[in-house]
Design a protein around this motif. Structure first.
Motif, PDB file in Angstrom:
ATOM      1  N   ALA A  52      43.118  44.743  42.896  1.00 55.40           N
ATOM      2  CA  ALA A  52      42.420  44.887  44.180  1.00 55.40           C
ATOM      3  C   ALA A  52      41.437  46.046  44.186  1.00 55.40           C
ATOM      4  CB  ALA A  52      43.430  45.054  45.318  1.00 55.40           C
ATOM      5  N   PHE A  53      41.449  46.881  43.149  1.00 54.33           N
ATOM      6  CA  PHE A  53      40.404  47.890  43.037  1.00 54.33           C
ATOM      7  C   PHE A  53      39.033  47.248  42.852  1.00 54.33           C
ATOM      8  CE2 PHE A  53      43.647  51.205  41.815  1.00 54.33           C
ATOM      9  CZ  PHE A  53      43.301  52.121  42.804  1.00 54.33           C
ATOM     10  N   GLY A  54      39.003  45.981  42.519  1.00 57.91           N
ATOM     11  CA  GLY A  54      37.743  45.263  42.354  1.00 57.91           C
ATOM     12  C   GLY A  54      37.198  44.679  43.638  1.00 57.91           C
ATOM     13  N   LYS A  55      37.804  45.007  44.784  1.00 58.18           N
ATOM     14  CA  LYS A  55      37.359  44.463  46.066  1.00 58.18           C
ATOM     15  C   LYS A  55      37.035  45.600  47.037  1.00 58.18           C
ATOM     16  CE  LYS A  55      40.348  40.374  45.717  1.00 58.18           C
ATOM     17  NZ  LYS A  55      41.424  39.586  46.378  1.00 58.18           N
ATOM     18  N   TYR A  56      36.055  45.357  47.909  1.00 55.89           N
ATOM     19  CA  TYR A  56      35.810  46.309  48.993  1.00 55.89           C
ATOM     20  C   TYR A  56      36.988  46.274  49.964  1.00 55.89           C
ATOM     21  CZ  TYR A  56      30.924  47.048  47.656  1.00 55.89           C
ATOM     22  OH  TYR A  56      29.782  47.398  46.992  1.00 55.89           O
ATOM     23  N   PRO A  57      37.518  47.432  50.350  1.00 49.69           N
ATOM     24  CA  PRO A  57      38.657  47.449  51.278  1.00 49.69           C
ATOM     25  C   PRO A  57      38.202  47.213  52.715  1.00 49.69           C
ATOM     26  CG  PRO A  57      38.524  49.460  49.948  1.00 49.69           C
ATOM     27  CD  PRO A  57      37.206  48.766  49.831  1.00 49.69           C
TER      28      PRO A  57
ATOM     29  N   VAL B 265      39.960  53.121  52.646  1.00 48.24           N
ATOM     30  CA  VAL B 265      41.088  53.417  51.767  1.00 48.24           C
ATOM     31  C   VAL B 265      41.215  52.251  50.785  1.00 48.24           C
ATOM     32  CG1 VAL B 265      43.565  53.874  51.634  1.00 48.24           C
ATOM     33  CG2 VAL B 265      42.254  54.664  53.629  1.00 48.24           C
ATOM     34  N   PRO B 266      41.180  52.494  49.466  1.00 47.71           N
ATOM     35  CA  PRO B 266      41.278  51.394  48.501  1.00 47.71           C
ATOM     36  C   PRO B 266      42.525  50.542  48.741  1.00 47.71           C
ATOM     37  CG  PRO B 266      40.636  53.412  47.394  1.00 47.71           C
ATOM     38  CD  PRO B 266      40.971  53.790  48.806  1.00 47.71           C
ATOM     39  N   VAL B 267      42.389  49.236  48.533  1.00 49.09           N
ATOM     40  CA  VAL B 267      43.481  48.312  48.847  1.00 49.09           C
ATOM     41  C   VAL B 267      44.766  48.642  48.089  1.00 49.09           C
ATOM     42  CG1 VAL B 267      44.234  45.896  48.744  1.00 49.09           C
ATOM     43  CG2 VAL B 267      41.938  46.457  49.587  1.00 49.09           C
TER      44      VAL B 267
ATOM     45  N   PHE C 159      58.728  54.258  44.244  1.00 49.60           N
ATOM     46  CA  PHE C 159      58.023  52.998  44.459  1.00 49.60           C
ATOM     47  C   PHE C 159      56.531  53.092  44.169  1.00 49.60           C
ATOM     48  CE2 PHE C 159      58.520  55.244  48.540  1.00 49.60           C
ATOM     49  CZ  PHE C 159      57.193  55.469  48.853  1.00 49.60           C
ATOM     50  N   VAL C 160      55.992  54.305  44.022  1.00 47.50           N
ATOM     51  CA  VAL C 160      54.544  54.469  43.929  1.00 47.50           C
ATOM     52  C   VAL C 160      53.964  53.721  42.732  1.00 47.50           C
ATOM     53  CG1 VAL C 160      52.670  56.111  43.559  1.00 47.50           C
ATOM     54  CG2 VAL C 160      54.497  56.651  45.174  1.00 47.50           C
ATOM     55  N   GLN C 161      54.499  53.958  41.546  1.00 45.96           N
ATOM     56  CA  GLN C 161      53.912  53.363  40.348  1.00 45.96           C
ATOM     57  C   GLN C 161      54.007  51.841  40.328  1.00 45.96           C
ATOM     58  OE1 GLN C 161      54.951  55.243  36.660  1.00 45.96           O
ATOM     59  NE2 GLN C 161      54.235  53.541  35.405  1.00 45.96           N
ATOM     60  N   PRO C 162      55.189  51.246  40.600  1.00 48.40           N
ATOM     61  CA  PRO C 162      55.243  49.781  40.543  1.00 48.40           C
ATOM     62  C   PRO C 162      54.367  49.098  41.586  1.00 48.40           C
ATOM     63  CG  PRO C 162      57.352  50.701  41.268  1.00 48.40           C
ATOM     64  CD  PRO C 162      56.541  51.831  40.758  1.00 48.40           C
ATOM     65  N   VAL C 163      54.295  49.633  42.793  1.00 43.89           N
ATOM     66  CA  VAL C 163      53.443  49.024  43.823  1.00 43.89           C
ATOM     67  C   VAL C 163      51.976  49.153  43.434  1.00 43.89           C
ATOM     68  CG1 VAL C 163      52.702  49.146  46.236  1.00 43.89           C
ATOM     69  CG2 VAL C 163      55.120  49.377  45.674  1.00 43.89           C
ATOM     70  N   LEU C 164      51.595  50.312  42.914  1.00 45.12           N
ATOM     71  CA  LEU C 164      50.212  50.519  42.500  1.00 45.12           C
ATOM     72  C   LEU C 164      49.840  49.568  41.362  1.00 45.12           C
ATOM     73  CD1 LEU C 164      47.689  52.256  42.959  1.00 45.12           C
ATOM     74  CD2 LEU C 164      48.585  53.864  41.267  1.00 45.12           C
ATOM     75  N   GLU C 165      50.718  49.435  40.389  1.00 41.16           N
ATOM     76  CA  GLU C 165      50.428  48.550  39.255  1.00 41.16           C
ATOM     77  C   GLU C 165      50.321  47.097  39.691  1.00 41.16           C
ATOM     78  OE1 GLU C 165      53.495  49.387  36.453  1.00 41.16           O
ATOM     79  OE2 GLU C 165      52.469  51.149  35.619  1.00 41.16           O
ATOM     80  N   GLU C 166      51.158  46.717  40.636  1.00 41.68           N
ATOM     81  CA  GLU C 166      51.134  45.325  41.114  1.00 41.68           C
ATOM     82  C   GLU C 166      49.790  44.971  41.735  1.00 41.68           C
ATOM     83  OE1 GLU C 166      53.388  42.492  44.441  1.00 41.68           O
ATOM     84  OE2 GLU C 166      54.145  44.520  44.019  1.00 41.68           O
ATOM     85  N   HIS C 167      49.165  45.945  42.376  1.00 44.20           N
ATOM     86  CA  HIS C 167      47.937  45.660  43.125  1.00 44.20           C
ATOM     87  C   HIS C 167      46.685  46.238  42.465  1.00 44.20           C
ATOM     88  CE1 HIS C 167      50.115  43.910  46.513  1.00 44.20           C
ATOM     89  NE2 HIS C 167      51.012  44.868  46.350  1.00 44.20           N
TER      90      HIS C 167
END
Length: 404
Positions: free
Chosen positions: A62-67, A284-286, A51-59
């Protein structure tokens, strides 16, 4: 008890120096005797959960936001849900709003939590931090930079590789800010029983210090699942006061590069720690939080990881056959092997590297000598069984062939 205080800046540096830096220095002039195999580092080589890759790609956006420092609700709810499943006595007890904070891995939390822990006992003139010996170096680093005195508690075979709680001086307990307790322990794999945890919690309540339960190896076991400090605290006292559990996805989920974990427990401390983290600690990044939520919600990959380690311990059983004091530990993925017949841990590490290219960690790099004569790690090496079974078998066979 011997004087636990380092007597110079050099001694303090020795306490908090990376054991891997020390190992590299030990071996740097010695070429390996075969294709190198690194058994010194506890870095899991399990299969990446699907599940790691698909969940990471979906979000990714959100790396463009402060967590948020408290974490997204989905992560805190996933953590709370996991704790209720893992420790049924906690069902309905761990509030994701007040009992949980995400961390950049358990190491970051085990270090930074000492500062609000020290602040809550600011009236103590000579504060103490209790540390098992052998120990994870971050405990000593935290104690040193927080201006507290590290007191190292012998944790050898005579006390079941855990600190003898009954041997701690009452005067020291009265000055204690926190007790670090790792179960399953690193490096020995000892598991604190429910009765042992009950005694530790009772001491924390009686002397008003914090029990910092480092439980990052709790999901790696061959037989019985280790008990948890929060589970025992709630069962025995009806409260989570004075008790904090630190967890990580590095070991449980084989995701050391994710740098994701959590702290849970005493709500008063969690709130104080939140205020501290909000100005002093990394978020922790979103996208990582979303992957973490998926990881805490899934047990299939965790059971696959346990099967991976069971196979490695079966290999150790068949190849080592009790050599070097080997016995399968109750938890974790380390071997703690006695090298007294081979000149001690450092000498054996050099012998193995030069003779067969296997890199292991001398136990003395994980310990503080209690006196000139007593060093609980002097004769030992630590091996991490984190490779696939074929590599594990090859490494162990090389060790036996080299040492005999």
């Amino acid at each position: 008890m011997s004087d636990p205080r380092p007597d110079s800046g050099t001694a303090l540096d020795g306490l908090i120096r990376s054991p891997f830096a020390r190992l590299n220095a030990l071996l740097e002039e010695t070429p390996p005797g075969a294709e190198p195999l690194n058994f010194s580092l506890g870095e899991p080589h399990t299969v990446l959960p699907p599940f790691v890759q698909p969940v990471l790609e979906e979000h990714l956006p959100a790396f463009g936001k402060y967590p948020p420092i408290r974490g997204i609700p989905a992560l805190r709810q996933a953590i709370s849900g996991w704790m209720a499943r893992r420790y049924p006595a906690l069902e309905g007890t761990v509030d994701p709003e007040t009992h949980v904070l995400p961390l950049n891995g358990s190491r970051e939390g085990l270090f930074s939590a000492i500062f609000p822990a020290r602040a809550r006992k600011s009236h103590v003139a000579d504060p103490v931090v209790l540390i098992p010996n052998p120990f994870y170096q971050v405990y000593a680093a935290a104690a040193a930079v927080a201006g507290t005195e590290p007191v190292f508690l012998p944790s050898g075979p005579q006390s079941g590789f855990l600190p003898d709680l009954g041997a701690i001086d009452e005067a020291i307990l009265g000055r204690t800010v926190a007790l670090y307790l790792c179960s399953p322990s690193n490096p020995e794999g000892a598991v604190a029983s429910r009765d042992y945890l009950t005694r530790a919690i009772a001491l924390a309540h009686r002397h008003d210090f914090l029990l910092f339960a480092d439980e990052c190896y709790s999901e790696i076991y061959c037989d019985a699942a280790p008990p948890g400090a929060l589970d025992v605290a709630h069962e025995r006292t009806g409260s989570l006061a004075n008790v904090l559990s630190f967890q990580s996805l590095s070991k449980r989920s084989g995701l050391p590069g994710l740098r994701s974990g959590f702290i849970a427990g005493d709500p008063a401390f969690i709130e104080a720690y939140f205020r501290f983290r909000n100005v002093a600690c990394p978020q922790v990044p979103v996208p990582i939080q979303h992957v973490s939520a998926a990881a805490w919600a899934d047990e299939a990959h965790v059971e696959a990881g346990r099967a991976f380690y069971r196979a490695n311990f079966e290999a150790a059983d068949s190849i080592l056959q009790g050599r070097y004091g080997y016995a399968q530990p109750p938890g974790g993925f380390f071997l703690w092997l006695n090298m007294a017949d081979f000149g001690g841990g450092e000498a054996a590490a050099k012998t193995l590297w030069k003779g067969c290219g296997v890199k292991v960690l001398p136990g003395t790099y994980l310990t503080k000598p209690q006196s000139r004569q007593a060093n609980p790690g002097l004769d030992f090496i630590r091996l991490a069984l984190v490779h696939d079974e074929e590599t594990t078998r090859e490494g162990l066979a090389r060790i036996v062939a080299t040492l005999g």
